[in-house]
Write a protein that holds these residues in place. Structure first.
Motif: not given
Length: 444
Positions: A185-202
């Motif tokens: 349900a979250s957007g994904v963003f580019a930062d240079g040669d990488a992607l920044v995003l949200l994950v759900d961790s247990v």
């Protein structure tokens, strides 16, 4: 419109003449009228001054990566289809080329069955779903993953992020550990040669908490930037929805004092690991929505449309009355995220509703008139003088095989896209320009 993949690359793709390489999985580590009735905290501090070294760019849709947007390049678009071995739940990357009107596998091997990892269009079974999107340089595929089905599906239930060239070559795959899934349900963003995003961790008690991660394709590692559970905020339904410079905008929700849902926005600074309140929208008073790189809201008491700028923390009035000429209605809501400069609105009166597009550049209203079967024909993208639209699904027949190898004909429903001249769309003339489908064939 941004300058995307060059036409030359697309011609190479259509001709299937480019050089492709196999997938190489990698282990992950772990203005105008300024007005606002939203709750906006005090102006930003000196620590929030923009760092020009980092500029986050939204590369997915703003309201979730599995919405299916942001996959168009200069002269076409990418999407995912299930392989003809439907029971495997594997998928193929397909490219639709506007100038040639062709829909092809993202593969140089035209003789392949496109059902194994030897083929560059092939995406292994994606338990939890998958999506594709593109930016100026690359195509990305994200497999969400599933925590619940890990024991049954094992590797297929792992979240995975693929990056590949526009022709499918040089694929890199970054896998998340089994205790993490991509926030769909979250957007994904580019930062240079990488992607920044949200994950759900247990957590240890099996509950989930959100983490901001960076998928770096140079180092081929996924690292945690921030654990949002350590902010001291009770972030519910957290998602990334916008960015400005080196800051991200995080959305969360809570139940307000009057019992209504409140959308809270925060400024998120990954470099400083800081999160600062930005604005608050009470859904009883404001209807907030996101489209591409912008934040909008409808002020219910005024029936007015505003755009909120997270950088200045100001709201700009775009439309003082959301109302097509001579239309009577009881309520209005934003609809499908239409391409710039259009916004789509649903108007309801009693039990009936109509849909209109508003052109923010000209101020004109256009009613949505076209239907294909039971499906409203919605604008997905703009290309030259045309709209890309999605029609009702078509049924296709293909040769399948039983477990003992016996051939038989099978059927499945697949999405069908088409181009239509803008003037025909606005006039309700269903003169669709269909694509030659080299994937499933031009079947009715």
């Amino acid at each position: 419109m941004k300058n995307h993949v060059t036409a030359k690359k697309m011609i190479l793709l259509a001709a299937a003449a480019a050089l492709f390489t196999a997938c190489s999985p990698v282990e992950s580590s772990d203005a105008v009228n300024s007005h606002s009735t939203v709750s906006v905290p005090a102006s930003s501090t000196a620590e929030e001054v923009q760092n020009t070294q980092t500029r986050y760019r939204l590369v997915s849709s703003a309201d979730g990566i599995f919405y299916g947007g942001r996959a168009q390049v200069e002269d076409g678009f990418y999407d995912l289809v299930y392989t003809k071995n439907v029971l495997s739940a594997a998928q193929n990357i397909v490219y639709t080329d506007f100038p040639s009107r062709h829909r092809v596998y993202l593969s140089s091997d035209v003789g392949s069955d496109h059902q194994s990892e030897d083929d560059t269009s092939y995406i292994p079974t994606a338990v939890g779903g998958a999506t594709v999107f593109a930016d100026d340089e690359y195509v990305y595929v994200l497999k969400k993953g599933s925590l619940l089905l890990q024991k049954a599906s094992e590797q297929d239930a792992k979240s995975c992020i693929y990056r590949l060239n526009p022709n499918g070559s040089d694929r890199i795959a970054l896998e998340l550990s089994f205790d993490r899934v991509i926030n769909s349900a979250s957007g994904v963003f580019a930062d240079g040669d990488a992607l920044v995003l949200l994950v759900d961790s247990v957590d240890k008690d099996t509950s989930l908490h959100p983490e901001l991660v960076r998928a770096d394709f140079s180092s081929r590692r996924i690292t945690t930037l921030m654990d949002l559970s350590e902010t001291g905020l009770n972030l519910q339904n957290a998602s990334l929805v916008n960015s400005f410079g080196d800051k991200l905008v995080l959305s969360s929700s809570k139940i307000g004092e009057n019992g209504t849902l409140v959308r809270e926005l925060y400024t998120l600074d990954p470099a400083k690991k800081a999160i600062v309140p930005l604005a608050s929208f009470d859904t009883a008073e404001q209807y907030v929505f996101y489209r591409d790189d912008a934040i909008y809201y409808i002020e219910s008491s005024e029936n007015a449309l505003y755009q909120f700028d997270p950088s200045s923390r100001e709201s700009t009035l775009l439309l003082d009355e959301i109302a097509p000429p001579e239309l009577e209605f009881d309520s209005v809501q934003a609809g499908f995220p239409a391409p710039e400069p259009y916004l789509e609105f649903f108007f309801t009166k009693g039990e009936s509703s109509v849909t209109y597009y508003w052109n923010s550049a000209t101020g004109q209203w256009h009613q949505k008139l076209l239907m294909d079967g039971d499906r409203p024909v919605t604008i997905y993208r703009i290309w030259q003088d045309y709209f890309l639209v999605k029609l009702q699904d078509k049924m296709v027949t293909y040769q399948d095989f039983t477990q003992n190898g016996q051939a038989y004909e099978n059927q499945m429903a697949v999405a069908e896209y088409a181009l239509i001249r803008q003037e025909d769309y606005w006039n309700g003339v269903p003169d669709y320009i269909r694509f030659t489908d080299d994937v499933y064939g031009n079947q009715g």
